[in-house]
Enzyme design. Structure first.
Site, PDB file in Angstrom:
ATOM      1  N   ASP A   1      41.116  41.241  42.407  1.00 32.29           N
ATOM      2  CA  ASP A   1      41.338  41.910  41.134  1.00 32.29           C
ATOM      3  C   ASP A   1      41.764  40.906  40.068  1.00 32.29           C
ATOM      4  O   ASP A   1      42.754  40.188  40.240  1.00 32.29           O
ATOM      5  CB  ASP A   1      42.434  42.974  41.301  1.00 32.29           C
ATOM      6  CG  ASP A   1      42.717  43.716  40.003  1.00 32.29           C
ATOM      7  OD1 ASP A   1      42.112  44.775  39.789  1.00 32.29           O
ATOM      8  OD2 ASP A   1      43.550  43.229  39.204  1.00 32.29           O
TER       9      ASP A   1
ATOM     10  N   TYR B   1      43.899  37.707  32.095  1.00 29.42           N
ATOM     11  CA  TYR B   1      44.574  36.860  33.095  1.00 29.42           C
ATOM     12  C   TYR B   1      44.221  35.390  32.940  1.00 29.42           C
ATOM     13  O   TYR B   1      44.871  34.525  33.532  1.00 29.42           O
ATOM     14  CB  TYR B   1      44.218  37.304  34.513  1.00 29.42           C
ATOM     15  CG  TYR B   1      44.712  38.668  34.911  1.00 29.42           C
ATOM     16  CD1 TYR B   1      45.494  39.451  34.069  1.00 29.42           C
ATOM     17  CD2 TYR B   1      44.378  39.203  36.157  1.00 29.42           C
ATOM     18  CE1 TYR B   1      45.923  40.718  34.444  1.00 29.42           C
ATOM     19  CE2 TYR B   1      44.807  40.462  36.547  1.00 29.42           C
ATOM     20  CZ  TYR B   1      45.573  41.208  35.683  1.00 29.42           C
ATOM     21  OH  TYR B   1      45.993  42.460  36.065  1.00 29.42           O
TER      22      TYR B   1
ATOM     23  N   LYS C   1      38.635  43.476  34.079  1.00 28.41           N
ATOM     24  CA  LYS C   1      39.049  44.472  33.097  1.00 28.41           C
ATOM     25  C   LYS C   1      38.785  43.986  31.678  1.00 28.41           C
ATOM     26  O   LYS C   1      38.901  42.785  31.387  1.00 28.41           O
ATOM     27  CB  LYS C   1      40.544  44.787  33.253  1.00 28.41           C
ATOM     28  CG  LYS C   1      40.972  45.102  34.671  1.00 28.41           C
ATOM     29  CD  LYS C   1      42.472  45.337  34.773  1.00 28.41           C
ATOM     30  CE  LYS C   1      42.926  45.267  36.219  1.00 28.41           C
ATOM     31  NZ  LYS C   1      43.050  43.892  36.704  1.00 28.41           N
TER      32      LYS C   1
ATOM     33  N   HIS D   1      41.369  48.031  30.362  1.00 26.64           N
ATOM     34  CA  HIS D   1      42.686  47.572  30.804  1.00 26.64           C
ATOM     35  C   HIS D   1      43.839  48.365  30.201  1.00 26.64           C
ATOM     36  O   HIS D   1      44.877  48.559  30.836  1.00 26.64           O
ATOM     37  CB  HIS D   1      42.853  46.084  30.448  1.00 26.64           C
ATOM     38  CG  HIS D   1      43.841  45.363  31.309  1.00 26.64           C
ATOM     39  ND1 HIS D   1      43.823  44.001  31.493  1.00 26.64           N
ATOM     40  CD2 HIS D   1      44.892  45.803  32.041  1.00 26.64           C
ATOM     41  CE1 HIS D   1      44.807  43.648  32.293  1.00 26.64           C
ATOM     42  NE2 HIS D   1      45.474  44.722  32.645  1.00 26.64           N
TER      43      HIS D   1
END
Length: 284
Positions: free
Chosen positions: A44, A49, A78, A110
């Protein structure tokens, strides 16, 4: 590793590796290498990120080492909140390009609001609809095997169901014994969505909770294993994050024990409506 069949027939592992704050190619490579070796097949990530490219590169190198191909793993990413709305398609395509994949197994919105806008901004609902329509189009063209949302409330989900042509397959939210979102879980069950939990350990706070530690000691398990098992027994998927090889291994060993009903109740009794991450309830 057990899996769940999503509402469109796609099989998704119940346990995946979360990668929030896992950055730097060496760290990403070592973490994924350890995870693949211990049976993880689901990973994930997210646009925000800042590790999609490193994950894509590491998987390309590591899959052959572990005798695996792209079809053996499940990749989730996301849509970044900054890309909500008219920029959604471009944001989705950036994730595909960064991960160097022809398709992603699951793609989520997200956050229900657009970055830089206030939670009460009346444009947020239209933004969500535009993002979902872009994701539906990419889903139909085979770029995403399943689509869903993250950090949505029941109200956000009800709104989406009045507009969508493709129902969301997954809702990913914060869920742990101090935040038992029973209404949300029930709504997902009734609507055919799979609920996946993040921050199952309460960003680390719950592993030192005396009742969790006591239960773990009595079972000969780690506090993390007990917390993750509590979610799994409710049909909730989990994506624990760790870069420690020993903990990565432990967090995958969740299917050789069960919590008794009184143990489940003990943990659920810790509910205090405590959020360690973000609260989406104010987003209109």
């Amino acid at each position: 590793m057990q899996s769940v069949k999503l509402n469109n027939g796609v099989e998704m592992p119940l346990v995946g590796l979360g990668t929030f704050k896992v950055r730097g190619y060496e760290v990403v490579h070592q973490t994924l290498d350890s995870a693949l070796g211990h049976g993880y097949r689901s990973f994930d990530t997210a646009g925000v990120y800042q590790n999609e490219a490193d994950i894509g590169r590491a998987l390309k190198e590591l899959l052959p080492k572990h005798g695996l191909s792209r079809h053996d793993i499940f990749i989730t990413s996301k849509l970044a909140p900054r890309d909500h709305g008219p920029e959604a398609e471009a944001g989705c395509l950036r994730s595909l390009e960064a991960l160097d994949c022809e398709y992603l197994d699951l793609y989520l919105i997200h956050w229900p609001g657009k970055q830089g806008w206030k939670s009460e901004d009346p444009r947020n609902p239209e933004c969500r609809q535009q993002s979902w329509e872009a994701m539906e189009s990419l889903y139909r063209h085979g770029k995403f095997r399943a689509i869903g949302v993250s950090n949505y409330t029941v109200g956000h989900l009800q709104e989406l169901l009045t507009q969508c042509q493709v129902k969301p397959a997954v809702l990913q939210v914060e869920y742990h014994p101090r935040l038992v979102q029973s209404e949300l879980l029930a709504f997902c069950s009734e609507s055919g969505f799979h609920l996946q939990a993040y921050s199952s350990l309460g960003t680390g706070c719950l592993v030192t909770e005396p009742k969790v530690k006591g239960l773990a000691d009595s079972l000969g398990k780690t506090p993390a294993q007990v917390l993750l098992r509590w979610a799994l027994q409710q049909g909730i998927g989990v994506i624990p994050k760790s870069t420690n090889p020993e903990r990565i291994a432990q967090n995958a060993r969740l299917f050789d024990f069960r919590l008794a009903e009184e143990d489940m109740e003990l943990l659920s009794g810790l509910h205090s409506d405590t959020r360690y991450c973000w609260d989406p309830r104010a987003v209109v």
